[in-house]
Motif scaffolding. Structure first.
Motif, PDB file in Angstrom:
ATOM      1  N   PRO A  50       0.809  -1.230   0.000  1.00  0.00           N
ATOM      2  CA  PRO A  50       0.000   0.000   0.000  1.00  0.00           C
ATOM      3  C   PRO A  50       0.837   1.274   0.000  1.00  0.00           C
ATOM      4  N   LEU A  51       1.973   1.257   0.698  1.00  0.00           N
ATOM      5  CA  LEU A  51       2.848   2.430   0.686  1.00  0.00           C
ATOM      6  C   LEU A  51       3.389   2.704  -0.715  1.00  0.00           C
ATOM      7  N   PHE A  52       3.898   1.659  -1.354  1.00  0.00           N
ATOM      8  CA  PHE A  52       4.411   1.827  -2.713  1.00  0.00           C
ATOM      9  C   PHE A  52       3.296   2.215  -3.680  1.00  0.00           C
ATOM     10  N   MET A  53       2.108   1.680  -3.468  1.00  0.00           N
ATOM     11  CA  MET A  53       0.985   2.011  -4.337  1.00  0.00           C
ATOM     12  C   MET A  53       0.609   3.484  -4.193  1.00  0.00           C
ATOM     13  N   PHE A  54       0.643   3.980  -2.969  1.00  0.00           N
ATOM     14  CA  PHE A  54       0.376   5.402  -2.732  1.00  0.00           C
ATOM     15  C   PHE A  54       1.406   6.270  -3.445  1.00  0.00           C
ATOM     16  N   PHE A 106       1.333  -1.406 -10.718  1.00  0.00           N
ATOM     17  CA  PHE A 106       1.493   0.037 -10.912  1.00  0.00           C
ATOM     18  C   PHE A 106       1.050   0.445 -12.319  1.00  0.00           C
ATOM     19  N   PHE A 107       1.363  -0.401 -13.292  1.00  0.00           N
ATOM     20  CA  PHE A 107       0.963  -0.134 -14.674  1.00  0.00           C
ATOM     21  C   PHE A 107      -0.560  -0.066 -14.795  1.00  0.00           C
ATOM     22  N   LEU A 108      -1.248  -1.002 -14.168  1.00  0.00           N
ATOM     23  CA  LEU A 108      -2.709  -1.010 -14.239  1.00  0.00           C
ATOM     24  C   LEU A 108      -3.317   0.178 -13.503  1.00  0.00           C
ATOM     25  N   VAL A 109      -2.679   0.606 -12.430  1.00  0.00           N
ATOM     26  CA  VAL A 109      -3.150   1.810 -11.734  1.00  0.00           C
ATOM     27  C   VAL A 109      -3.034   3.021 -12.654  1.00  0.00           C
ATOM     28  N   GLY A 110      -1.925   3.098 -13.393  1.00  0.00           N
ATOM     29  CA  GLY A 110      -1.760   4.192 -14.346  1.00  0.00           C
ATOM     30  C   GLY A 110      -2.817   4.161 -15.435  1.00  0.00           C
ATOM     31  N   ILE A 111      -3.095   2.971 -15.960  1.00  0.00           N
ATOM     32  CA  ILE A 111      -4.130   2.822 -16.984  1.00  0.00           C
ATOM     33  C   ILE A 111      -5.493   3.244 -16.429  1.00  0.00           C
ATOM     34  N   SER A 112      -5.809   2.782 -15.227  1.00  0.00           N
ATOM     35  CA  SER A 112      -7.099   3.106 -14.614  1.00  0.00           C
ATOM     36  C   SER A 112      -7.216   4.598 -14.313  1.00  0.00           C
ATOM     37  N   CYS A 114      -5.691   7.057 -15.987  1.00  0.00           N
ATOM     38  CA  CYS A 114      -5.923   7.720 -17.275  1.00  0.00           C
ATOM     39  C   CYS A 114      -7.376   7.567 -17.705  1.00  0.00           C
ATOM     40  N   ALA A 115      -7.909   6.372 -17.504  1.00  0.00           N
ATOM     41  CA  ALA A 115      -9.301   6.116 -17.870  1.00  0.00           C
ATOM     42  C   ALA A 115     -10.245   7.011 -17.080  1.00  0.00           C
ATOM     43  N   TRP A 116      -9.983   7.140 -15.796  1.00  0.00           N
ATOM     44  CA  TRP A 116     -10.834   7.987 -14.956  1.00  0.00           C
ATOM     45  C   TRP A 116     -10.792   9.441 -15.425  1.00  0.00           C
ATOM     46  N   ASP A 117      -9.599   9.940 -15.709  1.00  0.00           N
ATOM     47  CA  ASP A 117      -9.468  11.327 -16.160  1.00  0.00           C
ATOM     48  C   ASP A 117     -10.201  11.556 -17.477  1.00  0.00           C
ATOM     49  N   LEU A 118     -10.142  10.578 -18.370  1.00  0.00           N
ATOM     50  CA  LEU A 118     -10.853  10.705 -19.642  1.00  0.00           C
ATOM     51  C   LEU A 118     -12.362  10.733 -19.433  1.00  0.00           C
ATOM     52  N   MET A 119     -12.857   9.898 -18.536  1.00  0.00           N
ATOM     53  CA  MET A 119     -14.298   9.882 -18.271  1.00  0.00           C
ATOM     54  C   MET A 119     -14.756  11.191 -17.630  1.00  0.00           C
ATOM     55  N   GLY A 191      -4.894   1.585  -5.479  1.00  0.00           N
ATOM     56  CA  GLY A 191      -4.052   2.598  -6.108  1.00  0.00           C
ATOM     57  C   GLY A 191      -4.875   3.662  -6.806  1.00  0.00           C
ATOM     58  N   LEU A 192      -5.961   3.251  -7.447  1.00  0.00           N
ATOM     59  CA  LEU A 192      -6.844   4.220  -8.097  1.00  0.00           C
ATOM     60  C   LEU A 192      -7.477   5.146  -7.066  1.00  0.00           C
ATOM     61  N   LEU A 193      -7.866   4.603  -5.922  1.00  0.00           N
ATOM     62  CA  LEU A 193      -8.435   5.439  -4.856  1.00  0.00           C
ATOM     63  C   LEU A 193      -7.402   6.431  -4.329  1.00  0.00           C
ATOM     64  N   PHE A 194      -6.157   5.981  -4.203  1.00  0.00           N
ATOM     65  CA  PHE A 194      -5.093   6.903  -3.801  1.00  0.00           C
ATOM     66  C   PHE A 194      -4.980   8.049  -4.802  1.00  0.00           C
TER      67      PHE A 194
END
Length: 203
Positions: A50-54, A106-112, A114-119, A191-194
């Motif tokens: 969780p620390l690294f994900m944050f 971490f890669f999937l968090v980045g993808i998610s 980006c997806a959130w920002d686009l929506m 990670g997305l919530l962070f």
């Protein structure tokens, strides 16, 4: 006063050092748990991911080139897969199979993210293309699990050679998705919530 002191201590650099130290303890238990390494080593290590994900979610927000950032994470995912296979082949204690690879998560968090920002952009500016693009991108980590499920079916064959097992395992792990990344969907969405609540913090 206490809050100000906490802000000074809990910066990104100190959090990284703390996470690295706790990860070291956790890996000692992972490698030597069968030989008597105490359980408290891995208990302390539960906070590491969780620390690294944050930190990853926070750095993804501030990076100047998201595409390059995602490419580096994907390349590191592949590098770790190959490295784990090599180490497991030459150095093994018979109890542990190295599969730790946080870069895929971490890669999937980045993808998610980006997806959130686009929506959000699509809804705010009434751009249907951006919204649907973001929605499709948001489901990508789930859809990418389909090739892994398909390939994993071959591993059940009794006639498959050990070399083919390694090749199939590599391709299964090389496609980051919520089924194979370290921590699974729980850590990806954490990670997305962070990322979403990055402004609501004390430090």
């Amino acid at each position: 006063m206490m809050l100000q002191s906490l802000k000074k201590v809990s910066n990104a650099t100190n959090l990284k050092f703390l996470a690295i130290f706790l990860m070291f303890l956790d890996h000692i238990h992972e490698m030597f748990g069968a030989f008597g390494a105490p359980m408290w080593l891995t208990m302390l290590g539960r906070i590491v991911f969780p620390l690294f994900m944050f930190l990853a979610a926070d750095s993804f927000y501030y990076t100047h080139n998201r595409k390059a950032y995602l490419k580096r994470l994907l390349f590191m995912t592949w590098f770790m897969i190959i490295g784990n296979m090599i180490v497991s082949h030459f150095f093994t204690n018979g109890q542990v199979w190295l599969a730790n690879n946080a870069f895929g998560a971490f890669f999937l968090v980045g993808i998610s993210s980006c997806a959130w920002d686009l929506m959000v952009e699509g809804m705010k500016e009434k751009k249907l293309y951006s919204f649907w693009k973001g929605l499709g991108l948001f489901h990508l980590p789930i859809l990418l699990a389909l090739p892994a499920l398909f390939l994993s079916g071959y591993l059940a064959s009794e006639n498959i050679s050990p070399l083919m097992v390694q090749i199939i395992a590599f391709f299964i792990m090389a496609i980051p998705n919520i089924l194979v990344v370290e921590g699974g969907d729980v850590m990806v969405y954490l990670g997305l919530l962070f990322y979403l609540f990055r402004r609501h913090r004390i430090a």
